[in-house]
Scaffold this motif. Structure first.
Motif, PDB file in Angstrom:
ATOM      1  N   VAL A 179      46.810  41.091  29.782  1.00  0.00           N
ATOM      2  CA  VAL A 179      45.642  41.622  30.492  1.00  0.00           C
ATOM      3  C   VAL A 179      44.428  41.654  29.557  1.00  0.00           C
ATOM      4  O   VAL A 179      43.314  41.290  29.949  1.00  0.00           O
ATOM      5  N   ALA A 180      44.655  42.059  28.316  1.00  0.00           N
ATOM      6  CA  ALA A 180      43.555  42.107  27.343  1.00  0.00           C
ATOM      7  C   ALA A 180      43.002  40.709  27.084  1.00  0.00           C
ATOM      8  O   ALA A 180      41.780  40.510  27.021  1.00  0.00           O
ATOM      9  N   MET A 181      43.877  39.716  26.955  1.00  0.00           N
ATOM     10  CA  MET A 181      43.438  38.336  26.745  1.00  0.00           C
ATOM     11  C   MET A 181      42.662  37.825  27.956  1.00  0.00           C
ATOM     12  O   MET A 181      41.658  37.125  27.820  1.00  0.00           O
ATOM     13  N   HIS A 182      43.131  38.180  29.139  1.00  0.00           N
ATOM     14  CA  HIS A 182      42.425  37.789  30.360  1.00  0.00           C
ATOM     15  C   HIS A 182      41.006  38.353  30.365  1.00  0.00           C
ATOM     16  O   HIS A 182      40.046  37.646  30.693  1.00  0.00           O
ATOM     17  N   ILE A 183      40.871  39.612  30.017  1.00  0.00           N
ATOM     18  CA  ILE A 183      39.550  40.255  30.010  1.00  0.00           C
ATOM     19  C   ILE A 183      38.624  39.554  29.025  1.00  0.00           C
ATOM     20  O   ILE A 183      37.447  39.321  29.308  1.00  0.00           O
ATOM     21  N   ALA A 184      39.143  39.198  27.854  1.00  0.00           N
ATOM     22  CA  ALA A 184      38.336  38.494  26.860  1.00  0.00           C
ATOM     23  C   ALA A 184      37.840  37.157  27.403  1.00  0.00           C
ATOM     24  O   ALA A 184      36.711  36.734  27.128  1.00  0.00           O
ATOM     25  N   ALA A 185      38.683  36.479  28.180  1.00  0.00           N
ATOM     26  CA  ALA A 185      38.331  35.162  28.715  1.00  0.00           C
ATOM     27  C   ALA A 185      37.434  35.251  29.941  1.00  0.00           C
ATOM     28  O   ALA A 185      36.443  34.525  30.063  1.00  0.00           O
ATOM     29  N   ALA A 186      37.767  36.158  30.868  1.00  0.00           N
ATOM     30  CA  ALA A 186      37.067  36.213  32.162  1.00  0.00           C
ATOM     31  C   ALA A 186      35.886  37.175  32.177  1.00  0.00           C
ATOM     32  O   ALA A 186      35.040  37.113  33.074  1.00  0.00           O
ATOM     33  N   LYS A 187      35.829  38.078  31.225  1.00  0.00           N
ATOM     34  CA  LYS A 187      34.719  39.026  31.065  1.00  0.00           C
ATOM     35  C   LYS A 187      34.321  39.749  32.360  1.00  0.00           C
ATOM     36  O   LYS A 187      33.168  39.678  32.796  1.00  0.00           O
ATOM     37  N   PRO A 188      35.253  40.469  32.965  1.00  0.00           N
ATOM     38  CA  PRO A 188      34.902  41.250  34.160  1.00  0.00           C
ATOM     39  C   PRO A 188      33.902  42.344  33.822  1.00  0.00           C
ATOM     40  O   PRO A 188      33.868  42.850  32.694  1.00  0.00           O
ATOM     41  N   LYS A 189      33.098  42.711  34.807  1.00  0.00           N
ATOM     42  CA  LYS A 189      32.100  43.754  34.606  1.00  0.00           C
ATOM     43  C   LYS A 189      32.670  45.147  34.866  1.00  0.00           C
ATOM     44  O   LYS A 189      32.141  46.141  34.378  1.00  0.00           O
ATOM     45  N   SER A 190      33.717  45.224  35.672  1.00  0.00           N
ATOM     46  CA  SER A 190      34.312  46.524  35.980  1.00  0.00           C
ATOM     47  C   SER A 190      35.726  46.323  36.503  1.00  0.00           C
ATOM     48  O   SER A 190      36.155  45.192  36.748  1.00  0.00           O
ATOM     49  N   LEU A 191      36.434  47.440  36.671  1.00  0.00           N
ATOM     50  CA  LEU A 191      37.807  47.386  37.174  1.00  0.00           C
ATOM     51  C   LEU A 191      37.837  46.925  38.627  1.00  0.00           C
ATOM     52  O   LEU A 191      38.606  46.052  39.009  1.00  0.00           O
ATOM     53  N   ASP A 192      36.979  47.535  39.456  1.00  0.00           N
ATOM     54  CA  ASP A 192      36.901  47.162  40.869  1.00  0.00           C
ATOM     55  C   ASP A 192      35.452  47.262  41.339  1.00  0.00           C
ATOM     56  O   ASP A 192      34.553  47.554  40.551  1.00  0.00           O
TER      57      ASP A 192
END
Length: 292
Positions: A179-192
């Motif tokens: 999940v952490a790697m995904h966030i680094a790659a996709a750079k979401p702005k928020s949880l929902d």
């Protein structure tokens, strides 16, 4: 009518990646308002995202620390002047010491962090001054995020330039890392969707409406088109709705559900994000000014 300067044109070009004449026309239309001109160009060109958002404009490193029981952790951004110093082992060691100090002491803010004692016994500020004296560059403690959880924390650092801290409930260590790697790659702005800035949503809606009008869409369809655009935008920028980078057949929400887990919070830090380090090319600026 506001005067359109070469500096304004250059700034808009940096933001959009579009040509000088396009930027000049947009600034004229927006009466010199750079932010409004960027919106005008997005409407006319379909340019979806600002180049500025992903641009690193200052040097430094993101460092992280998580306690052995994975209950307390922190990530910090420490800036310096050059990439050369950003890769120095002593500078990286200093940033790591700061991350641990944040996790252990839980300072209220960056100002309070300066007085926190590190493992060496010296304060963060004393260490900062010492590394400045050694390497000859100014260094700043820009920001940090600290989590304390009943679940488990996961972190991921990418090249020292991107750092992620995830508060995960359920699942296991491997899931947290994914999940952490995904966030680094996709750079979401928020949880929902509830965490997305209302101004960002309104901008997307306004741009969609104007583009639909310019495309000659029927008036009765415009609001529906705008709403569809906003919903698509929200799916793209919210963690739970994003397709998992390692398996795009499932969303992060589905991945978490399969593993009986949930993300309580996450933090994403990118070195230099939001800081612009100007490199002035006077010859180019004079040449551009002569053409306006």
């Amino acid at each position: 009518m506001a005067a359109i300067t070469a500096k304004m044109v250059a700034e808009l070009r940096e933001l959009t990646g579009l040509g000088m004449m396009e930027c000049k026309k947009a600034l004229v239309e927006a009466d010199g308002d750079v932010k409004k001109a960027e919106e005008v160009l997005r409407i006319k060109s379909g340019n979806k995202a600002s180049k500025m958002a992903g641009r690193t404009a200052a040097e430094g490193v993101i460092a992280a620390f998580i306690s052995d029981d994975k209950k307390v952790g922190a990530i910090v951004e420490v800036n310096c002047e050059t990439d050369f110093v950003g890769k120095d082992a002593g500078f990286i060691e200093f940033a790591s010491a700061v991350a641990k100090a944040v996790a252990v002491a839980n300072p209220a803010d960056v100002e309070a962090l300066a007085a926190v004692a590190t493992d060496s016994g010296a304060s963060v500020e004393d260490l900062r001054k010492a590394i400045i004296a050694k390497l000859g560059e100014n260094m700043t403690l820009r920001r940090f995020v600290r989590y304390e959880t009943a679940g488990q924390l996961a972190t991921y650092l990418h090249g020292g330039k991107i750092g992620v801290l995830v508060d995960l409930e359920g699942g296991d260590e491997a899931l947290g890392k994914d999940v952490a790697m995904h966030i680094a790659a996709a750079k979401p702005k928020s949880l929902d969707a509830s965490g997305v800035d209302a101004e960002l949503i309104e901008t997307e809606r306004r741009v969609a409406i104007e583009r639909a009008k310019e495309a000659g869409k029927p008036e009765a369809m415009i609001e529906k088109i705008a709403e569809g655009t906003v919903q698509k935008f929200l799916k793209e920028v919210t963690l739970l709705s994003q397709p998992f980078v390692k398996d795009d057949k499932q969303t992060i929400e589905q991945l978490l559900k399969t593993n009986s887990a949930k993300v309580n919070a996450f933090a994403l830090l990118v070195v230099g994000e939001g800081i612009e380090k100007k490199v002035v090319d006077y010859a180019a600026e004079v040449a551009a000014a002569a053409k306006l």
